[in-house]
Design an enzyme around this catalytic site. Structure first.
Site, PDB file in Angstrom:
ATOM      1  N   ARG A  88      30.850  45.347  33.259  1.00 57.31           N
ATOM      2  CA  ARG A  88      30.973  46.781  33.000  1.00 57.31           C
ATOM      3  C   ARG A  88      31.594  47.054  31.638  1.00 57.31           C
ATOM      4  NH1 ARG A  88      34.399  47.380  38.343  1.00 57.31           N
ATOM      5  NH2 ARG A  88      32.971  45.657  38.772  1.00 57.31           N
ATOM      6  N   LYS A 132      36.524  32.118  38.503  1.00 58.79           N
ATOM      7  CA  LYS A 132      35.791  32.096  39.764  1.00 58.79           C
ATOM      8  C   LYS A 132      36.003  30.755  40.475  1.00 58.79           C
ATOM      9  CE  LYS A 132      31.780  34.828  38.158  1.00 58.79           C
ATOM     10  NZ  LYS A 132      31.742  35.892  39.176  1.00 58.79           N
TER      11      LYS A 132
END
Length: 486
Positions: free
Chosen positions: A338, A264
């Site tokens: 996920r 990120k």
């Protein structure tokens, strides 16, 4: 923690709070009727102050009026809006902060007593919250709030429920606010163990990396493989005698998310200690269900991992074999939540076989793009389950909005080399993430709901019962919903 007491009357309180409601069309705000009326002279003075103050009665609006030599010495006029639970919660949060210099305040309750008390008590406690590592300087002087009511005994249960709800929400806030320099998967699992210790009615199992490998939790092992702090799977079970409904709650527990090899940028990474907000919420809700002795079995699964960058981190293009055998291709290691949820959902379906399955996750930034900072996105194929959750979330003062599980986007999950593509580059990010998770719900597909709550898990400012930082979103709504099952 702020003490709250129910009393029938108070002998010359130093600080008295009177509720104010909006007037009719083109009419000024007015004092709301209260179960325990103030003295006539106090009421008359409050009415005069109100006429000159230009208060609107909006929930959380406050004015302080000094009465030198009088009792009460300070009179607070508090806007409570329509007098419903949500407005009283907002008012309580504002009052907790404005009254920090008081030692004790006395509040006259108006409106429907049960709803008003629950909102006020939760608002006072949550509005007074401060994260324990940032309590530099003087602590608030306010130690006690007395609430005037005609029948304290009749409302004692409501106050106890509000207190437990607030305490569990604050626990979730504490866990989420904790810096990652302290908070890793082992530490978080230990916190759950401490909270559950001494309770024979709570059953806890924590799987460590070796057990996860032996049982095939490939998503959790992949995401946690780059960190020196190995992953964990926390399984916490509240199993009351006679329970007829079994609910499994699953919460994403990424204790810090660098993005992995798909790292990120710094602005997006600085708050990633909050990426376990879903796990904090479901764990706190389960502890709350046990404390309130709700007659429903609740099993919580919290897959915990730190998504770090190292030579052992999973890579873009890796194929991951999840619990139960399905494989996924990931070309973005920043779509890690996920992957751990998929393992937990598959385990819940295969081994626990619950009646209902709900997961909470700080899953996508697309949630905030679609719905802003205050709403979670809810996905479910079950209209009754979706409506019940939305009703409970709203009643608790939280917010969610149902979005579609659009099968049109299933093609995005196609992979040439695995069963599924976990991180397709094409749009509808929150919807596609929900569709990916649905693939792991098996026979429970029509009894499953997913809440993407990344945006409302964190507040950038202080407002109502929210304090800047972690909100504990989901705890209140889940407890409301669980209380309706049985």
């Amino acid at each position: 923690m702020l003490a709250i007491r129910l009393v029938r009357g108070s002998s010359e309180p130093a600080a008295l709070v009177l509720p104010v409601r909006p007037g009719g069309p083109d009419a000024p705000a007015e004092l709301a009727p209260t179960a325990v009326a103030p003295d006539d002279d106090v009421r008359a003075e409050a009415t005069a102050v109100l006429a000159a103050s230009r208060l609107t009665g909006t929930a959380g609006e406050l004015r302080e009026h000094l009465r030198p030599g009088g009792r009460p010495a300070r009179l607070w006029l508090l806007g409570v809006g329509d007098g419903g639970e949500r407005d009283w919660r907002t008012a309580g949060g504002a009052l907790a902060r404005a009254g920090r210099d008081e030692t004790q305040i006395t509040i006259a309750l108006s409106g429907e007593a049960t709803a008003a008390l629950r909102g006020l008590a939760e608002g006072l406690l949550l509005g007074a919250y401060r994260f324990r590592l940032t309590e530099a300087g003087e602590r608030p002087a306010l130690a006690e709030a007395q609430i005037l009511t005609a029948d304290p005994d009749a409302l004692a249960g409501t106050l106890a429920t509000a207190r437990t709800t607030a305490e569990m929400t604050m626990l979730a806030r504490d866990l989420t606010n904790m810096p990652a320099s302290t908070k890793n998967p082992r530490w978080l699992a230990d916190q759950v163990a401490q909270a559950a210790s001494g309770r024979a009615d709570l059953h806890l199992r924590v799987r460590e990396p070796q057990e996860l490998a032996a049982e095939g939790f490939g998503g959790l092992l992949a995401v946690g493989g780059g960190s020196a702090q190995g992953p964990r799977l926390v399984e916490l079970d509240w199993r009351p005698a006679g329970a007829r409904t079994h609910v499994v709650l699953v919460g994403k527990g990424i204790t810090f998310d660098t993005g992995g090899i798909s790292i990120k940028p710094v602005p997006a990474m600085k708050l990633m200690r909050k990426d376990m907000g879903g796990a904090a919420a479901v764990l706190a809700a389960t502890l709350g269900a046990a404390e309130l002795r709700l007659p429903v079995r609740v099993t919580t699964l919290a897959p915990l991992a730190e998504n770090a960058v190292s030579g052992s981190a999973f890579r873009p293009g890796d194929i991951i074999r999840h619990y139960g055998g399905l494989t996924s291709e990931s070309t973005n290691t920043d779509a890690e939540g996920r992957l751990v949820l998929a393992d937990a959902l598959a385990y819940a379906v295969r081994e626990l076989k619950p009646d209902l399955l709900v997961d909470l996750a700080t899953l996508t930034g697309a949630n905030a793009v679609a719905l802003g900072k205050r709403h979670a996105a809810l996905y479910s194929e079950n209209d009754t389950l979706a409506d019940d959750l939305l009703d409970a979330i709203s009643a608790a003062g939280e917010r969610a909005w149902r979005l579609p599980l659009a099968d049109d986007y299933l093609e995005y999950l196609g992979s040439d080399i695995a069963d599924l593509h976990s991180s397709p580059a094409r749009g509808a990010g929150s919807v596609v993430a929900a569709l990916f998770l649905r693939e792991f719900t098996g026979d429970l597909r029509d009894r499953w709901a997913h809440l993407d709550m990344s945006a409302p898990s964190w507040s950038d400012d202080t407002n109502g019962e929210l304090v800047k930082g972690a909100t504990g979103w989901g705890v209140r709504g889940l407890l409301r919903w669980l209380a309706t099952l049985g």
